[in-house]
Design an enzyme around this catalytic site. Structure first.
Site, PDB file in Angstrom:
ATOM      1  N   GLU A   1      25.552  -0.134  38.358  1.00 59.85           N
ATOM      2  CA  GLU A   1      25.161  -1.338  39.096  1.00 59.85           C
ATOM      3  C   GLU A   1      24.952  -2.435  38.077  1.00 59.85           C
ATOM      4  OE1 GLU A   1      21.783  -0.932  41.943  1.00 59.85           O
ATOM      5  OE2 GLU A   1      21.893   1.150  41.297  1.00 59.85           O
TER       6      GLU A   1
ATOM      7  N   LYS B   1      22.750  -5.096  36.085  1.00 58.77           N
ATOM      8  CA  LYS B   1      21.337  -5.261  35.741  1.00 58.77           C
ATOM      9  C   LYS B   1      21.015  -6.724  35.974  1.00 58.77           C
ATOM     10  CE  LYS B   1      18.000  -4.213  32.148  1.00 58.77           C
ATOM     11  NZ  LYS B   1      17.089  -5.178  32.720  1.00 58.77           N
TER      12      LYS B   1
ATOM     13  N   ARG C   1      11.642  -6.806  38.328  1.00 59.12           N
ATOM     14  CA  ARG C   1      11.661  -5.561  39.082  1.00 59.12           C
ATOM     15  C   ARG C   1      10.422  -5.522  39.970  1.00 59.12           C
ATOM     16  NH1 ARG C   1      13.006  -0.159  37.305  1.00 59.12           N
ATOM     17  NH2 ARG C   1      13.078   1.152  39.189  1.00 59.12           N
TER      18      ARG C   1
ATOM     19  N   ARG D   1       6.322  -4.178  38.540  1.00 58.65           N
ATOM     20  CA  ARG D   1       6.639  -2.814  38.124  1.00 58.65           C
ATOM     21  C   ARG D   1       5.444  -2.104  37.489  1.00 58.65           C
ATOM     22  NH1 ARG D   1      10.583  -2.901  33.003  1.00 58.65           N
ATOM     23  NH2 ARG D   1       9.003  -1.753  31.888  1.00 58.65           N
TER      24      ARG D   1
ATOM     25  N   GLU E   1      15.103  -5.845  42.839  1.00 62.84           N
ATOM     26  CA  GLU E   1      14.937  -6.961  41.911  1.00 62.84           C
ATOM     27  C   GLU E   1      14.570  -8.196  42.713  1.00 62.84           C
ATOM     28  OE1 GLU E   1      15.513  -6.038  38.770  1.00 62.84           O
ATOM     29  OE2 GLU E   1      15.422  -7.924  37.639  1.00 62.84           O
TER      30      GLU E   1
ATOM     31  N   LYS F   1      20.225   1.747  30.683  1.00 60.22           N
ATOM     32  CA  LYS F   1      20.580   0.324  30.790  1.00 60.22           C
ATOM     33  C   LYS F   1      21.477   0.001  29.609  1.00 60.22           C
ATOM     34  CE  LYS F   1      16.134  -0.839  28.736  1.00 60.22           C
ATOM     35  NZ  LYS F   1      14.791  -1.298  29.050  1.00 60.22           N
TER      36      LYS F   1
END
Lengths: 344, 550
Positions: B230, B232, B237, B257, B286, B415
């Site tokens: 996906e 970033k 977050r 987060r 997000e 990531k």
């Protein structure tokens, strides 16, 4: 008669032609008057040196017995004729043996403060204010944000941290001459009865304080083998050691630093200090302003530190004030933070 | 207030999480109710004082100090609250009559501010500032202006409370939503004096799952077909949680987060998710600002962060949006034990069923092999991101079979951030920094060549080490050609000047900058003491980049 007829600024520092002496010169000169033993004020290599007996002894400890050609001790308050000038040394309350230097000609009386403080210090003679026509003052903490709290309060914070973290060693960065011994003495006054540990670099000067009658209780020099065992103890060391490899052998050390700079958070953070202790051997802003007024002087020269603010303050009160922008003395902020071991 | 101030002071300097916990737990153990409860409220962000604004503080200090001395001091200290705390004229020395006035307790401050009208604030504040010491004044000003910045999250404060008894932090979280300052019942329970406060959290926070940074060498051990990719997204977050409380009332919360409740900053989202259709959900996603279907840059999102109250104008101008990554719970069912692919399927169904314009799905990036993914990461615009490419920080890789593990488990999610761009630029102007860097020249404006002239292209204030900062500061002091107020102009020409290698994340066209470009997230990646100024880059190099990234 103005102060510039008595004193001039030369590359070596303040100079009094009528007595043919420099005061705290930053390079070797034939004849020097020295206010106190910190290395930026007291340098080796002069010809004749006049200072208080303690300052002379401290210079000999630091530089060896041959630090100058001839020495002449001056007791506090004793007036000595030098050329056509009456010179006398008066307690400055900064460190053991520190003095303000009073210069009196037939026309003008000036006082050069050296470094000084008005706050209580059980390890040296208290500051004695001298009335004068012209006052040459330091301004290390010459900004209104610098107001030093009672040093006993800061030491109480150190002891409180020792209570909270009995499993951690408390390393207190403090300049070797003066600050270190003041912190130790304040700890004793607050009832700290364990031995106080010191870094080897401050052993000689600490012994000297004890010989001079400053009772610091049981002082032990840290050896490599001791370091891992000093949980719950207080260790006093030169500030540069706080971040040195040396400090890592202690059990989860708390980095404390006793300095007037610790008043400003950014200063403490820049040095990675976890427990800033605002303990200063210089006048703070309030005492600086009060001292300037109390001397009765109409002419003020500011030697080093944050000159601009105090010069502004003096001029707002109609006093004739000049910044000298002298280089070579202590605490220009960046150099100080970088060097770590500069003398406060 | 003094004990609270002392705690904040020590926390602000302490970097170790464990030592922070010990300090807080010790404080909660030694300080009585309700004082400690208000301290807990302050540290968890549960207090806000609408009338006490920085402007009030500025006005008070202006009445009491010389403006020249104030400016010199502020320039040196670099923080308004701290400057005021240190400079405040102390009546202890001036007027002996106030000397014995006891400093206010935190409880007194909280109560008085709750009841005070706008016009009472200056007098209240002035009296407290008179009676407190420097540390107390600093803490008071930080408290009322809502910026403690002591490195303590709500979660950490609750963990410290849990440690008073023998509880797990999650047990505190479970009852937290039903509690109010000063938390008398909470402390009574933790200390074993009273039973557990009755509260089932209808919208609890669930610790999010985090990823590891991908190393180039990881590819050797990873198979493309095991992973889903996906984008970033460059937002924040968040976790959006909906539920129903014991009285049947619908509850919506938005968490950061770290578990901070940030619902107050985003009433538009809270409102959007209040419908019956939202049931009881925990969505991981997000937070982005979307306008006309396009993702706005992070700088726009920043306008909406850390606000206690938000104006309608701000909400209309910068509408908040959630781009969903994952679904952790749905109508009483905990989905975390399912695999990513199974959860994703549930999430896709949910998002299409809700069909709400504030909620969409984070699109998948399709790729056949690592080469293809690397190409997508290099150029998201051509790989499906289109005009949103600027809001993409890289790609995320998630194992198809990964269950949702709270924390940062190894080997499941990765990531893979975009490489920064680099340019060699010449230092043109420098200014003193604020905060930790105050009194150092640490804000640097740099430029690149356009013919014989240097044009400024950006400003950087980090990226260098403390040691390099000292060197840069010294360089600035020794190479100043001109001063404009606080700004120093450097000596720069073809033959003189310092070259800085600047790393940045992207480039936008700008009408505000003379150069026509604006950098995103620029920082000093290296100081090129070795490189002559004439060899710094030309503006053409950036313009070419603009064509690629636009």
């Amino acid at each position: 008669m103005s102060l510039s007829d008595l004193l001039t600024l030369t590359p070596a520092g303040l100079y009094c032609p009528e007595a043919d002496v420099h005061i705290d010169p930053v390079r070797p000169v034939p004849r020097a008057l020295i206010t106190h033993g910190h290395s930026d004020h007291a340098r080796a290599g002069h010809g004749a040196v006049m200072a208080t007996p303690q300052t002379l002894a401290i210079m000999a400890l630091r530089y060896g017995e041959d630090f100058c050609t001839t020495r002449q001790p001056a007791d506090y308050g004793e007036i000595v004729r030098v050329g056509s000038i009456d010179v006398s040394f008066h307690p400055a309350g900064h460190v053991l043996g520190s003095a303000q230097i009073r210069l009196k000609s037939s026309k003008i009386c000036a006082v050069v403060s050296g470094d000084y403080k008005c706050a209580r210090d059980p390890t040296c003679a208290p500051f004695e204010l001298q009335r004068c026509d012209a006052f040459v003052t330091e301004a290390t903490f010459g900004l209104p944000v610098f107001r030093h709290p009672d040093a006993a309060h800061e030491v109480a914070r150190l002891m409180e941290s020792c209570r909270l973290f009995p499993d951690r060693a408390h390393l207190v960065g403090a300049y070797s001459l003066g600050k270190a011994q003041r912190v130790m003495k304040l700890l004793r006054e607050a009832g700290w009865d364990r031995p106080i540990w010191i870094h080897g670099a401050m052993e000689k000067i600490t012994d000297f304080y004890q010989q001079q009658g400053v009772d610091l209780g049981e002082i032990r020099k840290v050896t490599a083998a001791d370091r891992p065992k000093l949980a719950g103890d207080v260790i006093v060391c030169p500030p540069g050691q706080l971040t040195d490899l040396w400090s890592r052998k202690f059990p989860d050390p708390v980095a404390a630093f006793a300095s007037g700079w610790m008043r400003v958070r950014a200063r403490a953070r820049q040095r990675g200090v976890e427990l800033p202790l605002v303990v200063s051997d210089h006048v703070d802003w309030d005492d600086l302003c009060a001292s300037v007024v109390a001397t009765g002087a109409s002419e003020i020269w500011v030697t080093h530190g944050a000159e601009d603010a105090i010069v502004h303050w003096c001029r707002m009160r109609g006093l004739d004030a000049q910044p000298l922008h002298m280089i070579g003395y202590g605490d220009e902020d960046v150099e100080n933070m970088a060097a770590g071991e500069a003398n406060e | 207030m003094n004990r609270f101030a002392e705690l904040l002071d020590r926390l602000a300097y302490e970097s170790s999480r464990n030592n922070k916990l010990r300090m807080m737990t010790d404080y909660f153990r030694r300080v009585e109710d309700p004082e400690r409860g208000y301290a807990l409220a302050a540290m968890t962000g549960a207090l806000s004082f609408t009338h006490a604004k920085p402007g009030v503080v500025r006005a008070l200090i202006a009445e009491r100090t010389d403006p020249v001395l104030f400016d010199m001091s502020y320039d040196y200290v670099g923080d308004l609250s701290e400057t005021v705390a240190l400079m405040w004229p102390t009546p202890q020395r001036a007027h002996q009559d106030r000397r014995n006035a006891a400093p206010p307790t935190l409880s007194e401050v909280v109560h008085a501010l709750e009841q005070a009208g706008k016009t009472d604030i200056p007098r209240l504040l002035a009296d407290w500032l008179d009676d407190l010491d420097e540390t107390g004044r600093w803490a008071l000003l930080k408290l009322i202006t809502g910026s403690l910045r002591i490195g303590v999250s709500a979660r950490l404060a609750k963990t410290a409370v849990a440690a008073l008894g023998d509880l797990q932090p999650n047990e505190i979280e479970e009852v937290w939503h039903g509690l109010e300052p000063p938390y008398i019942d909470l402390f009574a329970w933790v200390e074993g004096r009273e039973p557990k406060p009755d509260a089932r959290d209808p919208a609890p926070f669930r610790t999010p799952m985090l990823s590891h940074a991908l190393e180039e060498t990881d590819f050797r051990n990873l198979e493309p077909e095991d992973f889903v990719a996906e984008w970033k997204w460059d937002g924040i977050r968040v976790q959006a949680v909906t539920g129903v409380d014991a009285t049947g009332r619908r509850v919506q919360r938005l968490y950061s987060r770290t578990g901070e409740d940030i619902s107050n900053s985003f009433p538009d989202l809270v409102e959007a998710f209040s419908g019956e259709a939202f049931g009881e959900l925990t969505i991981d996603g997000e937070l982005l600002i979307l306008r006309d279907g396009l993702v706005e840059p992070f700088s726009i999102l920043q306008q909406r962060l850390n606000r206690k109250t938000v104006s309608t104008k701000l909400m209309t101008q910068y509408p908040a949006h959630i781009r969903a990554y994952d679904l952790l719970a749905e109508n009483g069912e905990d989905l975390r034990p399912l695999t990513f692919v199974e959860r994703r399927e549930r999430l896709e169904k949910l998002v299409s069923r809700l069909a709400h314009d504030r909620l969409d799905l984070s699109p998948r990036v399709t790729f056949a092999d690592w080469e293809a993914l690397a190409a997508a990461r290099r150029d998201p615009a051509s790989a499906g991101a289109g005009a949103d490419a600027e809001a993409i920080e890289g790609v995320m890789l998630k194992r198809r079979d990964s269950i949702y593990v709270p924390g940062r488990p190894k080997g499941l999610w990765y990531k893979w951030k975009r490489d920064p761009y680099n340019v060699d630029a010449v230092l043109m102007y420098a200014q003193r920094g604020h905060g930790k860097r105050s009194s150092f020249y640490s804000d640097f404006t740099f430029g690149v060549w356009r013919g014989e002239e240097l044009v400024p292209v950006g400003k950087a204030y980090f990226g260098f080490t403390d040691q390099e900062l000292l060197q840069l500061d010294k360089y600035v002091r020794n190479h100043t050609r001109n001063r404009f107020g606080p700004v120093r102009e450097m000596d720069f020409s073809r033959d003189e000047g310092l070259v800085l290698e600047i790393a940045f994340e992207g480039l936008n066209r700008s009408t505000r900058h003379k150069s026509g470009v604006a950098m995103r997230f620029p920082r000093v990646s290296r100081i090129r003491w070795d490189k002559p100024a004439r060899e710094a880059d030309e503006i053409g190099a950036l313009e070419a980049l603009l064509k690629v990234t636009a």
